[in-house]
Every structure is written in structure tokens, then in C-alpha cells.
Scaffold this active site. Structure first.
Site, mmCIF file in Angstrom:
data_model
loop_
_atom_site.group_PDB
_atom_site.id
_atom_site.type_symbol
_atom_site.label_atom_id
_atom_site.label_comp_id
_atom_site.label_asym_id
_atom_site.label_seq_id
_atom_site.Cartn_x
_atom_site.Cartn_y
_atom_site.Cartn_z
ATOM 1 N N ASN A 22 -26.403 16.158 28.641
ATOM 2 C CA ASN A 22 -24.994 16.879 28.045
ATOM 3 C C ASN A 22 -25.260 18.312 28.298
ATOM 4 O O ASN A 22 -25.790 19.077 27.603
ATOM 5 C CB ASN A 22 -24.779 16.617 26.695
ATOM 6 C CG ASN A 22 -23.483 17.556 26.176
ATOM 7 O OD1 ASN A 22 -22.724 17.714 27.320
ATOM 8 N ND2 ASN A 22 -23.334 17.444 24.866
ATOM 9 N N LYS A 24 -23.189 20.602 28.382
ATOM 10 C CA LYS A 24 -22.491 21.381 27.612
ATOM 11 C C LYS A 24 -21.690 22.586 28.680
ATOM 12 O O LYS A 24 -21.579 22.212 29.759
ATOM 13 C CB LYS A 24 -22.970 22.050 26.387
ATOM 14 C CG LYS A 24 -23.604 21.098 25.589
ATOM 15 C CD LYS A 24 -24.137 21.517 24.399
ATOM 16 C CE LYS A 24 -24.853 20.657 23.588
ATOM 17 N NZ LYS A 24 -25.147 20.890 22.312
ATOM 18 N N HIS A 111 -17.847 14.338 20.970
ATOM 19 C CA HIS A 111 -19.044 15.271 20.749
ATOM 20 C C HIS A 111 -18.612 15.928 19.410
ATOM 21 O O HIS A 111 -17.306 16.396 19.298
ATOM 22 C CB HIS A 111 -19.234 16.134 21.966
ATOM 23 C CG HIS A 111 -20.675 16.740 21.603
ATOM 24 N ND1 HIS A 111 -20.933 18.030 20.785
ATOM 25 C CD2 HIS A 111 -21.873 16.355 22.112
ATOM 26 C CE1 HIS A 111 -22.124 18.125 20.820
ATOM 27 N NE2 HIS A 111 -22.796 17.171 21.575
ATOM 28 N N GLU A 113 -19.081 18.944 18.654
ATOM 29 C CA GLU A 113 -18.540 20.239 19.017
ATOM 30 C C GLU A 113 -17.014 20.521 19.383
ATOM 31 O O GLU A 113 -16.232 20.988 19.085
ATOM 32 C CB GLU A 113 -19.464 20.664 20.263
ATOM 33 C CG GLU A 113 -20.764 21.415 19.758
ATOM 34 C CD GLU A 113 -21.778 21.224 20.751
ATOM 35 O OE1 GLU A 113 -21.457 21.210 21.996
ATOM 36 O OE2 GLU A 113 -23.016 21.247 20.317
ATOM 37 N N GLU A 183 -25.339 11.287 16.623
ATOM 38 C CA GLU A 183 -25.908 12.625 16.742
ATOM 39 C C GLU A 183 -25.909 13.327 15.568
ATOM 40 O O GLU A 183 -24.547 13.797 15.224
ATOM 41 C CB GLU A 183 -25.190 13.593 17.877
ATOM 42 C CG GLU A 183 -25.377 12.844 19.117
ATOM 43 C CD GLU A 183 -25.137 13.957 20.285
ATOM 44 O OE1 GLU A 183 -26.200 13.996 21.154
ATOM 45 O OE2 GLU A 183 -24.067 14.568 20.218
ATOM 46 N N GLY A 189 -28.841 21.027 18.605
ATOM 47 C CA GLY A 189 -29.444 22.368 18.879
ATOM 48 C C GLY A 189 -29.831 23.138 18.087
ATOM 49 O O GLY A 189 -29.883 24.678 18.019
ATOM 50 N N SER A 229 -31.682 17.615 19.507
ATOM 51 C CA SER A 229 -33.068 18.279 19.503
ATOM 52 C C SER A 229 -33.918 17.523 19.964
ATOM 53 O O SER A 229 -35.397 17.246 19.662
ATOM 54 C CB SER A 229 -33.730 18.869 18.171
ATOM 55 O OG SER A 229 -32.463 20.026 17.873
HETATM 56 C C1 PEP Z 1 -26.029 17.353 22.063
HETATM 57 O O1 PEP Z 1 -25.455 18.381 22.183
HETATM 58 O O2 PEP Z 1 -25.512 16.425 22.339
HETATM 59 C C2 PEP Z 1 -27.362 17.405 21.832
HETATM 60 C C3 PEP Z 1 -28.043 16.434 21.353
HETATM 61 O O3 PEP Z 1 -28.100 18.854 21.961
HETATM 62 P P1 PEP Z 1 -29.589 19.236 21.673
HETATM 63 O O4 PEP Z 1 -30.255 18.160 22.332
HETATM 64 O O5 PEP Z 1 -29.496 20.387 22.269
HETATM 65 O O6 PEP Z 1 -29.579 19.094 20.108
#
Ligand code: PEP
Length: 266
Positions: A22, A24, A111, A113, A183, A189, A229
Site C-alpha cells: 500500500n 498510500k 483502510h 486512514e 490491520e 505506521g 509495521s
Molecule cells: C498500511 O498502511 O496498510 C500499513 C500496514 O502500513 P505500515 O506497514 O506502514 O504499518
């Protein structure tokens, strides 16, 4: 003992293994095309056929990245969102038909976000899931709890409710076409990964919940990805869990080498 049983079952079931990056809101067009080319080259040289790699790019990259992934057979393309409307006076929005016309085959939906910054509700996401499936694309449906909910011990109830309200109107055939990405928001993040046991526990709870609604056979077909992460050093342990079928990768997907190392972690 349970773990061994789970491993055996996982080996027998052969769910699709997926690692999706992703991006983003990162990478301008030329940077994005360079990253996509690098990923495709490394994947073609180094990755086994049994892992599906998906690049979830910003909308403006889709049609050109489509040309880069075309014919690789291992790397596929995804949007990060779609409008809940089919077409019309929705300035600035992008429809599923537009996404489909680029060659994308997946769409990330819900997601955290988007849920947080754009107030996307479970009901709105149900409409987006329907539009995605009706157009023959695969939804990567994101779910996950905040730290506050995790600390209150209500995370399973919270996440299963997200599934109920956005997915449980689907038929058996339809739900098997959905990829779920768990997630935990506190791990996205933040550098704070869920432990492999925390991931496995939630994935197992989600699969049991799906089995309660659709039966074990259907639940066993659904890929459930972990996101939060994930990196080359923690992916092997996460992906070794019986109910973890891959990952949705944010930060680490912006470096081709790291991203493909994660995909090689199975
Ligand atoms: C994501 O945005 O779906 C995500 C898992 O981000 P990160 O791996 O940076 O935590």
C-alpha cells in the site's frame, strides 16, 4: 499440538498467499513507475509462483503501472479506494468502472486512514464491496481496532462487527472472492507490530466467525492478511502462523528490495 494441527491444515488448504504493498499518498508518477519496475524485475527473478504480489498505487499511477505489471503473471494492480457511487456528479471521486478500465484487479477498501480521515462507515463500505465484486474486481477489505479498543479487551467484538456490517450480506460465492486485511490501527505506521501470536489469535477468531456464518469450507478459502509495521525481519514469523495468509504492507512497500523480501518470507 494445536499449532502443529494448524500447520498441517494450512498446508492442506492452499489458500492464496498475498503480499500487497500500500503506497498510500507517496511517490510522484515517475518515482512510482520506477518502483513498480524494480518490484516486477525482482519478483520475476526471485519469487516463487505461489505468492501473489499486489501493488496498491495512487489512482494517477494505475494505468501506467498496469503496463509494467502486465504479463508478469505474479504482480497485480490495486486501487486504494473507490467511490460508493457508480458515476455522476461526484467531483474529484473515482468510480469502480474507471479503476477497472486501467487494468487494476484489486481495490483496497476501508483502510483505517479512510475510515478515520474520511469518516467511511461500515454501511458505505458494504456498497463499495458490492460495486467491486459486481465489476469483477477483488476487494481487499481492511478491518482493525484502535489501541483503546484493544486495551478494553473488546477487539474481537469490534472487528467481527466490521465484517458483519460490511460483508455478511454477501453470498457464499461472493465472500470467497474477498480478501480480508486485519490491520490493528495501533500497529499501522507506528513501528509497533502485533506479535505473531496476537495476529494469529485475531485471524483465527475472524476465520471462526466467518465459518459460523458461511461454514468452515468457505472460511478456509478466504485469505486473511496481516497489516501493521510488517517488515523483512518480522514477516517470516507472522507468515508462519496458520491463519496468516500474507500481508498488507505500508512503509516497507516503498523500497522494492524490502517489499520483495517480505513476499519471500513464506
Ligand atoms: C498500511 O498502511 O496498510 C500499513 C500496514 O502500513 P505500515 O506497514 O506502514 O504499518
Amino acid at each position: 499440538m494445536n499449532y502443529l494441527w494448524g500447520e498441517t491444515r494450512k498446508n492442506q488448504i492452499m489458500r492464496k498467499k498475498i503480499v500487497a504493498g500500500n503506497w498510500k499518498m507517496n511517490k510522484n508518477l515517475s518515482e512510482g513507475l520506477a518502483l513498480a519496475s524494480e518490484v516486477v524485475n525482482i519478483v520475476n527473478d526471485e519469487l516463487n509462483d505461489d505468492v501473489t504480489v499486489v501493488l496498491c498505487t495512487p489512482f494517477i499511477h494505475l494505468s501506467q503501472v498496469a503496463k509494467i505489471v502486465e504479463g508478469s503473471g505474479k504482480v497485480f494492480l490495486s486501487a486504494q479506494n473507490i467511490s460508493e457511487h457508480e458515476s455522476g456528479a461526484y467531483t474529484g471521486d473515482i468510480s469502480i468502472e474507471m479503476v477497472k478500465s486501467t487494468g487494476a484487479e484489486y481495490v483496497v477498501l476501508g483502510h483505517s486512514e479512510r475510515r478515520e480521515y474520511h469518516n467511511e462507515s461500515n454501511a458505505q463500505l458494504a456498497k463499495k464491496v458490492d460495486l467491486t465484486l459486481a465489476n469483477g474486481l477483488t476487494p481487499i477489505f481492511c478491518c482493525g481496532e484502535s489501541l483503546e479498543i484493544r486495551e478494553s479487551g473488546k477487539e474481537v467484538a469490534y472487528v467481527t462487527n466490521q465484517l458483519t456490517e460490511s460483508l455478511f450480506h454477501l453470498t457464499e460465492d461472493e465472500i470467497q472472492k474477498v480478501v480480508i486485511a486485519y490491520e490493528p490501527i495501533w500497529a499501522i505506521g507506528t513501528g509497533r507490530t502485533a506479535s505473531s501470536q496476537q495476529a494469529q489469535d485475531m485471524h483465527k477468531s475472524l476465520r471462526d466467525f466467518l465459518a459460523g456464518q458461511y461454514g468452515q469450507e468457505v472460511a478456509d478459502e478466504i485469505s486473511i492478511l496481516y497489516g501493521g509495521s510488517a517488515k523483512p525481519d518480522n514477516a517470516p514469523e507472522l507468515f508462519a502462523q496458520p491463519d496468516v495468509d500474507g500481508g498488507l504492507i505500508g512503509g516497507a512497500s516503498l523500497k522494492a528490495r524490502d517489499f520483495v523480501s517480505i513476499a519471500k518470507s513464506f
